[in-house]
Design a protein around this motif. Structure first.
Motif, mmCIF file in Angstrom:
data_model
loop_
_atom_site.group_PDB
_atom_site.id
_atom_site.type_symbol
_atom_site.label_atom_id
_atom_site.label_comp_id
_atom_site.label_asym_id
_atom_site.label_seq_id
_atom_site.Cartn_x
_atom_site.Cartn_y
_atom_site.Cartn_z
ATOM 1 N N VAL A 148 0.938 -1.092 -0.108
ATOM 2 C CA VAL A 148 -0.159 0.029 0.050
ATOM 3 C C VAL A 148 0.901 1.294 -0.052
ATOM 4 C CG1 VAL A 148 -1.653 1.453 1.517
ATOM 5 C CG2 VAL A 148 -2.055 -1.082 0.959
ATOM 6 N N THR A 182 2.668 1.750 -3.439
ATOM 7 C CA THR A 182 1.512 1.937 -4.272
ATOM 8 C C THR A 182 1.168 3.420 -4.076
ATOM 9 O OG1 THR A 182 0.614 -0.040 -4.456
ATOM 10 C CG2 THR A 182 -0.793 1.667 -5.276
ATOM 11 N N VAL A 183 1.048 3.893 -2.913
ATOM 12 C CA VAL A 183 0.822 5.355 -2.576
ATOM 13 C C VAL A 183 1.810 6.385 -3.344
ATOM 14 C CG1 VAL A 183 0.025 7.158 -0.911
ATOM 15 C CG2 VAL A 183 -0.774 4.900 -0.641
ATOM 16 N N SER A 235 -5.253 1.414 -3.908
ATOM 17 C CA SER A 235 -4.564 0.305 -3.380
ATOM 18 C C SER A 235 -5.168 -0.792 -2.740
ATOM 19 C CB SER A 235 -3.522 0.965 -2.205
ATOM 20 O OG SER A 235 -4.221 1.750 -1.317
ATOM 21 N N THR A 270 -7.605 -4.134 -2.471
ATOM 22 C CA THR A 270 -8.203 -5.000 -3.653
ATOM 23 C C THR A 270 -9.333 -5.631 -3.000
ATOM 24 O OG1 THR A 270 -6.848 -6.628 -2.410
ATOM 25 C CG2 THR A 270 -5.853 -5.225 -4.105
ATOM 26 N N ASN A 282 -5.479 -3.997 3.845
ATOM 27 C CA ASN A 282 -5.328 -3.018 2.920
ATOM 28 C C ASN A 282 -6.361 -2.060 2.736
ATOM 29 O OD1 ASN A 282 -6.887 -3.925 0.747
ATOM 30 N ND2 ASN A 282 -5.082 -4.580 -0.523
ATOM 31 N N GLY A 334 -5.266 1.698 3.021
ATOM 32 C CA GLY A 334 -5.460 2.435 1.959
ATOM 33 C C GLY A 334 -6.612 3.806 2.189
ATOM 34 N N LEU A 390 0.202 0.202 -11.787
ATOM 35 C CA LEU A 390 -0.363 -0.453 -10.659
ATOM 36 C C LEU A 390 0.161 -2.184 -10.927
ATOM 37 C CD1 LEU A 390 -3.858 1.093 -10.223
ATOM 38 C CD2 LEU A 390 -2.180 0.960 -8.428
ATOM 39 N N ARG A 440 2.752 -4.108 -8.445
ATOM 40 C CA ARG A 440 2.131 -5.209 -7.773
ATOM 41 C C ARG A 440 2.937 -6.437 -8.111
ATOM 42 N NH1 ARG A 440 -2.138 -6.772 -4.541
ATOM 43 N NH2 ARG A 440 -2.632 -8.894 -4.802
ATOM 44 N N ARG A 469 -9.645 -4.186 -8.194
ATOM 45 C CA ARG A 469 -10.237 -3.098 -7.618
ATOM 46 C C ARG A 469 -11.627 -3.215 -7.739
ATOM 47 N NH1 ARG A 469 -4.781 -3.304 -8.254
ATOM 48 N NH2 ARG A 469 -3.939 -2.009 -6.640
ATOM 49 N N THR A 489 -12.775 0.606 -3.365
ATOM 50 C CA THR A 489 -12.094 1.522 -4.191
ATOM 51 C C THR A 489 -13.280 2.861 -4.569
ATOM 52 O OG1 THR A 489 -10.268 0.548 -4.722
ATOM 53 C CG2 THR A 489 -10.988 2.341 -6.002
#
Length: 547
Positions: A92, A95-96, A123, A125, A154, A158, A325, A329, A368, A372
């Motif tokens: 996370v 990714t951020v 981020s 899932t 997450n 996230g 992304l 990952r 996602r 999200t």
């Protein structure tokens, strides 16, 4: 009245989406069908539902996160805790930072804090979407447990990161030291509130049930109110309501193991929560489709701010973010796997190196979904000074586009990657199941003996109690004998049990058909027919459940 009508149409769209997905000759994920129906609904009505971000967040996220915490397999969570934490926390943050800077570099019109907010909400899932995709090509249990554990944690990490990014956008300031302290308070306070609320509510409920008896409807309603209570109390104390809802769900799973509620309550409560989960996830995706035309037009209007003239660049941005992304990952999963194999080798464990296809499948399975969407729709409408929130329509469109592209990509790639894949051996829990069934049968025999002596002692019909008790105990002794054997004889016993299950299932269905036939002919009262059918339904559900 208009709000009620809209709600009914949303529910109808959720129902229709399930039927359309089952009718499709190819494995179309239900969320994609729901998005399409939502778009059709918006086109037909010519207007979009106005969503109030705070209310939307409150209605949808607490129960979904609570249920995730309640139902996640704890043994899988603890067995692969290292891998799950690497994905849920490390990935996370990775990714951020990575996607946030990438989005701001690619689209300078999106301020850096807003780009971080978008990256944070991208981020988490969604294992429910993965389950819908892999329904026809089952995913390995251990991989699914890892994805479920990752999603549970997450979601919280996230959404908390998104909260920091939005706060930085609104205030224009950000302090790393203050953020760390705030995060600790949010996390510790939120978890404590969630655990405390569940513990207090369940203890109070137990006291009332002991004195007044248990009422199933009230028990179910209490379980629905717990996540909202935990969330609201945590937010009132300026803690993380998200983590409070997750912690409340985890605490609920342990409270349930105390076995303080009636069996009928557990059966009905599970059915109600299945409906809640199905409905809320479905409505979220229908709302995405319903909002999509307006979001797309709003994003197209500001596309010139990105330095381009044609709206097709929005599609390029979505694909670029999706590729970024996926690349991040995949890199993280590969490095994490190498690290895990290295640690296993140092401990002297036998290493089963997974296929590259499985590694790619875990990466592609980072779909996602509902969290999200729910999170991105809660972006503030205006800044503190009353001006519009910067690039709000654009980032919502980009998030929605990534959700759709990830669903389509996974629906195509996952079945291909998992088809005929040679998987690493998974631990069998057959021995544990046999031991549990033997212990349960022995406890049942002791209870029958004690009850038989207590009820039949000194009665004229004591022999009848003895005969019935002996017959019932013989059933349990046969179960113990069958589970205690091994080798070919054990395989033969299991084959006999499977044949018996099939025959009993056929008998139960014939029973129900006959009772319904008699009810239609008015040979049975409706109430009696419903009660008999419910008993048979429960029997059929037990016989039909996977072993």
């Amino acid at each position: 009245m208009e709000g009620v009508t809209i709600s009914l149409f949303l529910l109808l769209a959720v129902v229709v989406s399930g039927m359309l997905a089952r009718m499709s000759p190819i494995a179309v994920p239900v969320p994609l069908v729901q998005i399409g129906l939502g778009a059709l609904l918006a086109t037909a009505t010519g207007s979009a539902i106005t969503l109030e971000p705070t209310l939307f967040f409150l209605l949808f996220l607490p129960p979904l996160l609570f249920l995730d915490g309640w139902r996640i397999p704890k043994e899988g969570l603890f067995h692969d805790k290292g891998t799950i934490l690497e994905l849920a926390l490390g990935l996370v943050i990775f990714t951020v930072l990575g996607i946030g800077f990438f989005i701001h570099w690619m689209v300078p019109a999106i301020p850096l804090p807003v780009a971080f907010a978008l990256a944070a909400i991208l981020s988490p899932t969604d294992p429910i979407a993965v389950s819908a995709i892999t329904a026809r090509v089952p995913i390995p249990k251990r991989v699914m447990h890892i994805l479920e554990g990752e999603s549970l944690l997450n979601d919280a990490s996230g959404l908390v990161c998104m909260r920091f990014a939005v706060a930085a956008t609104l205030t224009g300031t950000f302090s790393a030291g203050e953020a760390v302290l705030t995060f600790l308070w949010l996390a510790i306070g939120g978890i404590a509130v969630g655990l405390g609320v569940t513990w207090l509510v369940t203890r109070a409920k137990d006291i009332v049930s002991r004195k007044l008896g248990e009422e199933t409807g009230s028990q179910i309603l209490i379980s629905i109110l717990i996540p909202f209570g935990a969330y609201l109390l945590a937010e009132h104390l300026h803690c993380s309501g998200i983590l409070a809802a997750v912690a409340a769900g985890i605490a609920m799973s342990y409270e349930e193991q105390r076995g303080k509620v009636l069996a009928v309550t557990r059966v009905r409560r599970a059915a109600v929560w299945d409906t809640v989960q199905f409905t809320m996830n479905g409505i979220i995706f229908v709302l995405l489709g319903e909002q999509l035309p307006g979001i797309a037009s709003g994003a197209a209007r500001i596309v010139s701010d990105t330095g381009h003239l044609h709206p097709i660049w929005l599609g390029y941005y979505v694909v670029a973010i999706m590729l970024a992304l996926a690349g991040l990952r995949l890199a993280w999963v590969w490095v994490s796997l190498r690290f895990t194999l290295f640690k296993a080798a140092r401990r002297g464990e036998v290493i089963h190196k997974p296929s590259w296809r499985l590694v790619v499948a875990i990466s592609v399975a980072g779909v996602r979904g509902a969290i999200t969407l729910a999170g991105i729709l809660t972006l503030p409408l205006v800044m503190n000074d009353g001006t519009p929130f910067p690039a709000r329509d654009l980032v919502i469109f980009l998030a929605a586009g990534v959700i759709i592209v990830s669903l389509v990509t996974a629906s195509i790639a996952l079945p291909a990657l998992l088809q005929d894949l040679e998987l690493p051996p998974e631990p069998s829990h057959q021995r544990e199941e046999d031991d549990a069934r033997i212990a349960a049968a022995e406890a049942a025999i002791k209870a029958i003996e004690a009850t038989q002596h207590r009820l039949g002692n000194g009665r004229n019909d004591a022999d009848l109690y003895a005969d019935v008790g002996t017959r019932l105990m013989e059933v349990y002794r046969q179960r113990i004998d069958g589970r205690s054997r091994s080798g070919d004889e054990n395989d033969q016993i299991r084959k006999v049990e499977e044949i018996e299950r099939i025959l009993r299932l056929a008998g139960a269905r014939a029973e129900r058909d006959q009772i319904l036939k008699m009810a239609r002919a008015r040979k049975l009262p409706d109430e009696m027919a419903r009660r008999l059918v419910r008993e048979i339904d429960l029997t059929e559900a037990r016989l039909s459940s996977p072993t």
